[in-house]
Design a protein around this motif. Sequence first.
Motif, mmCIF file in Angstrom:
data_model
loop_
_atom_site.group_PDB
_atom_site.id
_atom_site.type_symbol
_atom_site.label_atom_id
_atom_site.label_comp_id
_atom_site.label_asym_id
_atom_site.label_seq_id
_atom_site.Cartn_x
_atom_site.Cartn_y
_atom_site.Cartn_z
ATOM 1 N N GLU A 1 -0.778 -7.864 0.403
ATOM 2 C CA GLU A 1 -2.008 -8.584 0.112
ATOM 3 C C GLU A 1 -3.133 -7.626 -0.304
ATOM 4 O O GLU A 1 -3.931 -7.927 -1.198
ATOM 5 C CB GLU A 1 -2.442 -9.402 1.322
ATOM 6 N N ILE A 2 -3.177 -6.450 0.333
ATOM 7 C CA ILE A 2 -4.212 -5.467 0.003
ATOM 8 C C ILE A 2 -4.034 -4.970 -1.427
ATOM 9 O O ILE A 2 -4.999 -4.823 -2.187
ATOM 10 C CB ILE A 2 -4.168 -4.305 1.015
ATOM 11 N N MET A 3 -2.796 -4.734 -1.820
ATOM 12 C CA MET A 3 -2.513 -4.294 -3.186
ATOM 13 C C MET A 3 -2.827 -5.401 -4.190
ATOM 14 O O MET A 3 -3.354 -5.140 -5.279
ATOM 15 C CB MET A 3 -1.046 -3.869 -3.283
ATOM 16 N N LEU A 4 -2.525 -6.640 -3.827
ATOM 17 C CA LEU A 4 -2.851 -7.777 -4.686
ATOM 18 C C LEU A 4 -4.347 -7.868 -4.936
ATOM 19 O O LEU A 4 -4.799 -8.085 -6.073
ATOM 20 C CB LEU A 4 -2.374 -9.075 -4.019
ATOM 21 N N ARG A 5 -5.116 -7.701 -3.867
ATOM 22 C CA ARG A 5 -6.575 -7.781 -3.988
ATOM 23 C C ARG A 5 -7.101 -6.714 -4.946
ATOM 24 O O ARG A 5 -7.961 -6.982 -5.783
ATOM 25 C CB ARG A 5 -7.229 -7.630 -2.623
#
Length: 418
Positions: free
Chosen positions: A140-144
């Motif tokens: 999720e952090i990479m997606l953001r």
Amino acid sequence: MPTKRLTQRSMVFVLAGGRGSRLKELTDRRVKPAVPFGGKARIIDFALSNAMNSGIRKMAIATQYKAHSLIRHVQRGWNFFGAERNEFLDVLPASQRGGTESWYKGTADAVTQNIDIVDSYGIDHVIILAGDHIYKMDYEIMLRQHVETEADVTVGCLTVPRMEATAFGVMATDKTGQITSFLEKPADPPGTPDDPDVALASMGIYVFNWKYLRDLLMVDAADPNSSHDFGNDLIPDIVKNGKAMAHRFDESCVRGDDAPAYWKDVGTVDAFWQAHIDLTNFTPELDLWDRDWPIWTYNESVPPAKFIHDERDRRGMAISSMVSGGCIVSGTEVRNSCLFTGVHTNSYAVLDHAVVLPNVTIHRSARLRQVVIDSKVVIPEGLVVGEDPKDDAKWFRVTDRGTTLITQDMLDKRAAAS
């Protein structure tokens, strides 16, 4: 865009078709992502668990080489997805779909041949993953980061000492993190803008907007000069003609307080053995006991481990070891070892720095040191391995670092010759 929306309209596409030939006989009958790891899991469970724990409920797994073991594991251990909740896990064997006359020709082609299935998910973003690495990461952090930087592709990167990056694809970036060049296994890897002594090595993790990637794949499929591979073709093209951003694993690694970022490619017998021995340390770098970020897998219905006999030289005991359910340690001394589910040992045997895969039987008086034993192997009475490398090498695979791999075929050949 709300965070929840990102994960709900994203999917992971796991590339799990490679043999993993450096694991030698461990991948004779199974693909590398299906190799057991950590006492009860499989290697692929780490990528799938990262997605699950990140809030992603749409997954696809592309398989090719000797996939039966992997498919069976996914069917048994990952069958809790519900289509009524808009959750999916599709296994996509290479099947010459879409009018092609070939199996998957490269990592990008594996996605291209399944474009219609990805389309049916109704997603905005796709995360491309390798299914054969051990790590814990919040996607999720990479997606953001991908959305906030408006990147065409975001590439997951390890921060490694510069001269250790010669075996990786290496990213050179500017101060904003945009990738300025991609170098495959360079002899002199570039450092980072903030530290010239470290380099950014590709993890084989890519985030794309699906519409953008879909168009790119169609162009690549029509190119007769392409090898249809993300690392060789698509990523270098985007670096040159689009916007490619680096995402540092340090920023999304899931770990305990003060623990280092843990990522392992257990692609050799030595690396596989060492990763398991590391798990027996007092405080291992990889935390398998973390309930906040569990590693999901198929949980067999087995009884607890049992230790029996308490006599001199015949004491069932395990010290600094991991012993899984269904094991019976009968009069055996186990030290610094990892015993997978259903291992049975017998009296007067000694296991020292041993990695024993599921359902192995070890008969009396065997002495085994620095070994990896494949699943369902039957160790004969009195077998000694790990004390005379030259003798061991006559029948078993002994690595340069002294780790001995034992399979049933090797033992059968040894027995036939005696």
